[in-house]
Scaffold this motif. Structure first.
Motif, PDB file in Angstrom:
ATOM      1  N   ASN A   1     -32.844  41.736  32.682  1.00 33.14           N
ATOM      2  CA  ASN A   1     -31.542  41.977  32.068  1.00 33.14           C
ATOM      3  C   ASN A   1     -31.215  40.890  31.057  1.00 33.14           C
ATOM      4  OD1 ASN A   1     -29.251  43.525  31.726  1.00 33.14           O
ATOM      5  ND2 ASN A   1     -28.151  42.678  33.481  1.00 33.14           N
ATOM      6  N   ALA A   2     -31.538  39.645  31.399  1.00 34.05           N
ATOM      7  CA  ALA A   2     -31.343  38.552  30.441  1.00 34.05           C
ATOM      8  C   ALA A   2     -32.234  38.736  29.225  1.00 34.05           C
ATOM      9  CB  ALA A   2     -31.631  37.214  31.119  1.00 34.05           C
ATOM     10  N   TRP A   3     -33.485  39.130  29.449  1.00 31.38           N
ATOM     11  CA  TRP A   3     -34.441  39.300  28.348  1.00 31.38           C
ATOM     12  C   TRP A   3     -34.009  40.416  27.410  1.00 31.38           C
ATOM     13  CZ3 TRP A   3     -39.320  36.541  29.196  1.00 31.38           C
ATOM     14  CH2 TRP A   3     -40.159  36.565  28.069  1.00 31.38           C
ATOM     15  N   SER A   4     -33.477  41.483  27.979  1.00 28.11           N
ATOM     16  CA  SER A   4     -33.036  42.617  27.164  1.00 28.11           C
ATOM     17  C   SER A   4     -31.762  42.323  26.388  1.00 28.11           C
ATOM     18  CB  SER A   4     -32.810  43.848  28.058  1.00 28.11           C
ATOM     19  OG  SER A   4     -33.996  44.262  28.680  1.00 28.11           O
ATOM     20  N   SER A   5     -31.021  41.296  26.799  1.00 29.10           N
ATOM     21  CA  SER A   5     -29.668  41.080  26.275  1.00 29.10           C
ATOM     22  C   SER A   5     -29.522  39.904  25.319  1.00 29.10           C
ATOM     23  CB  SER A   5     -28.686  40.888  27.444  1.00 29.10           C
ATOM     24  OG  SER A   5     -28.727  41.974  28.334  1.00 29.10           O
ATOM     25  N   PHE A   6     -30.387  38.883  25.394  1.00 30.42           N
ATOM     26  CA  PHE A   6     -30.142  37.684  24.585  1.00 30.42           C
ATOM     27  C   PHE A   6     -30.305  37.994  23.096  1.00 30.42           C
ATOM     28  CE2 PHE A   6     -34.756  37.316  24.670  1.00 30.42           C
ATOM     29  CZ  PHE A   6     -35.075  36.670  23.481  1.00 30.42           C
ATOM     30  N   GLU A   7     -29.493  37.326  22.263  1.00 32.89           N
ATOM     31  CA  GLU A   7     -29.518  37.559  20.820  1.00 32.89           C
ATOM     32  C   GLU A   7     -30.483  36.624  20.104  1.00 32.89           C
ATOM     33  OE1 GLU A   7     -25.499  37.346  19.433  1.00 32.89           O
ATOM     34  OE2 GLU A   7     -24.836  39.036  20.670  1.00 32.89           O
ATOM     35  N   GLN A   8     -30.434  35.342  20.431  1.00 37.46           N
ATOM     36  CA  GLN A   8     -31.353  34.351  19.890  1.00 37.46           C
ATOM     37  C   GLN A   8     -31.787  33.427  21.022  1.00 37.46           C
ATOM     38  OE1 GLN A   8     -28.679  32.858  16.647  1.00 37.46           O
ATOM     39  NE2 GLN A   8     -30.488  33.149  15.368  1.00 37.46           N
ATOM     40  N   ALA A   9     -32.964  32.835  20.862  1.00 38.05           N
ATOM     41  CA  ALA A   9     -33.474  31.914  21.875  1.00 38.05           C
ATOM     42  C   ALA A   9     -33.326  30.479  21.377  1.00 38.05           C
ATOM     43  CB  ALA A   9     -34.939  32.210  22.183  1.00 38.05           C
ATOM     44  N   LEU A  10     -33.010  29.599  22.308  1.00 34.83           N
ATOM     45  CA  LEU A  10     -32.951  28.173  22.009  1.00 34.83           C
ATOM     46  C   LEU A  10     -34.364  27.605  22.064  1.00 34.83           C
ATOM     47  CD1 LEU A  10     -31.087  25.642  21.604  1.00 34.83           C
ATOM     48  CD2 LEU A  10     -31.243  25.350  24.092  1.00 34.83           C
ATOM     49  N   LEU A  11     -34.785  26.949  21.005  1.00 37.51           N
ATOM     50  CA  LEU A  11     -36.116  26.336  20.953  1.00 37.51           C
ATOM     51  C   LEU A  11     -35.972  24.821  20.994  1.00 37.51           C
ATOM     52  CD1 LEU A  11     -39.214  26.383  20.510  1.00 37.51           C
ATOM     53  CD2 LEU A  11     -38.731  26.386  18.044  1.00 37.51           C
ATOM     54  N   ILE A  12     -36.637  24.193  21.959  1.00 39.57           N
ATOM     55  CA  ILE A  12     -36.688  22.738  22.065  1.00 39.57           C
ATOM     56  C   ILE A  12     -38.134  22.328  21.837  1.00 39.57           C
ATOM     57  CG2 ILE A  12     -36.241  20.734  23.523  1.00 39.57           C
ATOM     58  CD1 ILE A  12     -34.256  22.453  25.081  1.00 39.57           C
TER      59      ILE A  12
ATOM     60  N   ALA B   1     -17.256  35.460  32.387  1.00 39.35           N
ATOM     61  CA  ALA B   1     -17.885  36.729  32.006  1.00 39.35           C
ATOM     62  C   ALA B   1     -19.400  36.614  32.138  1.00 39.35           C
ATOM     63  CB  ALA B   1     -17.505  37.089  30.572  1.00 39.35           C
ATOM     64  N   PRO B   2     -20.092  37.694  32.520  1.00 36.80           N
ATOM     65  CA  PRO B   2     -21.551  37.626  32.673  1.00 36.80           C
ATOM     66  C   PRO B   2     -22.252  37.394  31.345  1.00 36.80           C
ATOM     67  CG  PRO B   2     -20.773  39.889  32.931  1.00 36.80           C
ATOM     68  CD  PRO B   2     -19.558  39.022  32.889  1.00 36.80           C
ATOM     69  N   ARG B   3     -23.232  36.485  31.364  1.00 40.83           N
ATOM     70  CA  ARG B   3     -23.922  36.088  30.141  1.00 40.83           C
ATOM     71  C   ARG B   3     -25.426  36.037  30.371  1.00 40.83           C
ATOM     72  NH1 ARG B   3     -20.374  32.877  26.509  1.00 40.83           N
ATOM     73  NH2 ARG B   3     -22.308  32.522  25.401  1.00 40.83           N
ATOM     74  N   ALA B   4     -26.155  36.120  29.242  1.00 36.36           N
ATOM     75  CA  ALA B   4     -27.615  35.990  29.240  1.00 36.36           C
ATOM     76  C   ALA B   4     -28.014  34.854  28.319  1.00 36.36           C
ATOM     77  CB  ALA B   4     -28.269  37.290  28.766  1.00 36.36           C
ATOM     78  N   ALA B   5     -29.164  34.244  28.610  1.00 35.59           N
ATOM     79  CA  ALA B   5     -29.680  33.179  27.745  1.00 35.59           C
ATOM     80  C   ALA B   5     -31.198  33.159  27.824  1.00 35.59           C
ATOM     81  CB  ALA B   5     -29.117  31.824  28.159  1.00 35.59           C
ATOM     82  N   HIS B   6     -31.794  32.589  26.778  1.00 39.86           N
ATOM     83  CA  HIS B   6     -33.250  32.435  26.724  1.00 39.86           C
ATOM     84  C   HIS B   6     -33.556  31.098  26.041  1.00 39.86           C
ATOM     85  CE1 HIS B   6     -37.211  34.655  26.962  1.00 39.86           C
ATOM     86  NE2 HIS B   6     -37.553  33.558  26.319  1.00 39.86           N
ATOM     87  N   THR B   7     -34.423  30.300  26.676  1.00 37.00           N
ATOM     88  CA  THR B   7     -34.795  28.995  26.146  1.00 37.00           C
ATOM     89  C   THR B   7     -36.313  28.868  26.130  1.00 37.00           C
ATOM     90  OG1 THR B   7     -32.782  27.982  27.043  1.00 37.00           O
ATOM     91  CG2 THR B   7     -34.598  26.490  26.480  1.00 37.00           C
ATOM     92  N   VAL B   8     -36.834  28.304  25.045  1.00 38.55           N
ATOM     93  CA  VAL B   8     -38.263  27.998  24.941  1.00 38.55           C
ATOM     94  C   VAL B   8     -38.415  26.500  24.722  1.00 38.55           C
ATOM     95  CG1 VAL B   8     -40.407  28.371  23.662  1.00 38.55           C
ATOM     96  CG2 VAL B   8     -38.802  30.265  23.964  1.00 38.55           C
ATOM     97  N   ILE B   9     -39.182  25.858  25.601  1.00 37.20           N
ATOM     98  CA  ILE B   9     -39.503  24.438  25.448  1.00 37.20           C
ATOM     99  C   ILE B   9     -40.984  24.341  25.109  1.00 37.20           C
ATOM    100  CG2 ILE B   9     -39.525  22.172  26.551  1.00 37.20           C
ATOM    101  CD1 ILE B   9     -37.366  23.219  28.455  1.00 37.20           C
ATOM    102  N   GLU B  10     -41.285  23.766  23.957  1.00 34.11           N
ATOM    103  CA  GLU B  10     -42.671  23.699  23.492  1.00 34.11           C
ATOM    104  C   GLU B  10     -43.088  22.245  23.296  1.00 34.11           C
ATOM    105  OE1 GLU B  10     -45.457  25.919  20.183  1.00 34.11           O
ATOM    106  OE2 GLU B  10     -43.474  25.221  19.552  1.00 34.11           O
ATOM    107  N   ALA B  11     -44.116  21.828  24.038  1.00 32.92           N
ATOM    108  CA  ALA B  11     -44.665  20.484  23.889  1.00 32.92           C
ATOM    109  C   ALA B  11     -45.951  20.573  23.079  1.00 32.92           C
ATOM    110  CB  ALA B  11     -44.944  19.865  25.253  1.00 32.92           C
ATOM    111  N   ALA B  12     -45.964  19.922  21.924  1.00 30.13           N
ATOM    112  CA  ALA B  12     -47.134  19.947  21.054  1.00 30.13           C
ATOM    113  C   ALA B  12     -48.310  19.242  21.726  1.00 30.13           C
ATOM    114  CB  ALA B  12     -46.800  19.276  19.723  1.00 30.13           C
ATOM    115  N   PRO B  13     -49.540  19.545  21.317  1.00 31.71           N
ATOM    116  CA  PRO B  13     -50.702  18.862  21.894  1.00 31.71           C
ATOM    117  C   PRO B  13     -50.552  17.343  21.866  1.00 31.71           C
ATOM    118  CG  PRO B  13     -51.427  20.698  20.541  1.00 31.71           C
ATOM    119  CD  PRO B  13     -49.942  20.590  20.339  1.00 31.71           C
TER     120      PRO B  13
END
Length: 398
Positions: free
Chosen positions: A114-125, A145-157
């Protein structure tokens, strides 16, 4: 919205394990999922039936408390964040079609979908650079109010860093967090739940760890009415290493849950899972489920998981279920352990015999029990703040 077709689902399979219909008539020929990696997965919420609490992944959860997050429509609007910046850590927003989204894993249950289907933009760290650094994001004032979120944390080599995701204030949130650890990187991620007493937080964390890379993943759950943080780690390349740590303190009426999954999918990988919690007050509840899968390609695996619970008062409940699947005999070692109990009377007697009052002795025992996790965070300022928070929990001030 697209969905990902699973490689295996719990669909009807006649004849498996000698199963056949009974002469009395037809029956349900559904064969259960045979291994942890075969669970159905999809990014589309419509692919999952509505949650009723009978499902395997929800049977220990108070599903009625968060039905709006699993079965209702939720907002995916971008929230206001407080950034704690550091050189070598960039924070930005990315679109849903960014190639990094879905690279670490995809949902296995409806709240996550449900979160994946609903988030508008993802936070990238994004973490770069070989020097040590600490950065973080605080989410507060999310409202009721019910909310959705998506976060991506990327560690470079070959990068190094510590990232803190903190939640405070009111919230009704379901989210996905993806963690991508590049070759040779050394990343620590701390998920800190300090929500208001009525807060509800459902989170699925997916991590993919590259060759000779290490992730230290720490879940600290103190605040909120219902908090469910489920980390899933894929040791995808040779030499990948995960140290999964958890700390929780459940008070009266509070439900704190963690379902941990480690997938050894490459040679010479290592995992250590240690979750410790304390419970006090009527209706305090904790749930810990630990799944470790050692695949047939994961030769030389070294794995151990454990969960320890300290019960401080009557009226509490701690569920602890360690599971271990091994598909190859060529491993260095694998094991699991679980224990739930009250104070060690000998420890209390020892402290009291040296003039320490009983209340103070109990506090010292609990603090010593939980400090094993706190001391592994690696940031003195954060560790000091968590010690103060635990002291407040013990004093009944939170």
């Amino acid at each position: 919205m697209t969905s990902v077709t699973p490689t295996s689902t719990a669909m009807p399979t006649e004849g498996q394990h000698g199963l056949k219909a009974h002469s009395d008539g037809d029956w349900d020929r559904t064969v259960p999922v045979q291994t942890r990696s075969e669970r159905f997965r999809s990014v589309n919420v419509a692919d999952f039936p509505e949650v009723d609490g009978k499902e395997h992944v929800w049977k220990l959860s108070p599903v009625a408390t968060f039905a709006d997050l699993t079965n209702g429509e939720i907002s995916g609007a971008v929230p206001t964040l407080e950034l704690h910046e550091a050189d070598g850590v960039d924070v930005s927003w990315i679109a849903r079609d960014d190639e990094r989204i879905g690279a670490a894993g995809i949902p296995e249950e409806r709240a996550s979908a449900n979160a994946w289907s609903s988030f508008e933009q993802a936070l990238l760290i994004s973490v770069t650079g070989e020097d040590e650094k600490v950065a973080g994001v605080t989410r507060t004032g999310l409202g009721t109010a019910p909310r959705a979120a998506h976060t991506v944390i990327e560690a470079a080599p070959n990068s190094r860093g510590l990232v803190v995701l903190r939640g405070t204030g009111e919230a009704r949130l379901t989210e996905n967090v993806e963690i991508l650890v590049g070759e040779g990187a050394n990343l620590t991620v701390v998920s800190l739940q300090e929500w208001a007493e009525d807060g509800v937080h459902l989170a699925s964390h997916f991590a993919r760890i590259g060759r000779d890379a290490k992730l230290k993943h720490i879940v600290v759950s103190l605040g909120g009415k219902v908090v469910r943080v489920n980390p899933s780690t894929h040791l995808a390349e040779q030499g990948a290493d995960i140290e999964a740590l958890g700390l929780y303190f459940a008070d009266a009426g509070q439900h704190l849950e963690q379902q941990v999954y480690v997938n050894h999918d490459a040679p010479h990988t290592r995992s250590r899972v240690t979750y410790k919690g304390a419970l006090q007050g009527a209706g305090a509840r904790s749930v810990w489920i630990g799944d470790v899968l050692i695949g047939n390609a994961a030769v030389g695996t070294d794995s151990y998981e454990q969960n320890r619970n300290l019960v401080l008062t009557d009226g509490t409940r701690a569920d602890s279920v360690p599971n271990l699947e091994i598909e190859t005999g060529d491993i260095e070692g694998a094991g699991h352990a679980s224990a739930t109990g009250r104070f060690d009377d000998e420890q209390l007697f020892y402290l009291q015999s040296r003039g320490i009052p009983e209340d103070e002795a109990r506090r010292l025992v609990v603090r010593g029990f939980l400090m094993e996790i706190v001391q592994k965070i690696g940031d003195a300022e954060l560790e000091e703040r968590l010690v103060a928070a635990l002291e407040a929990e013990l004093a009944g001030e939170r």
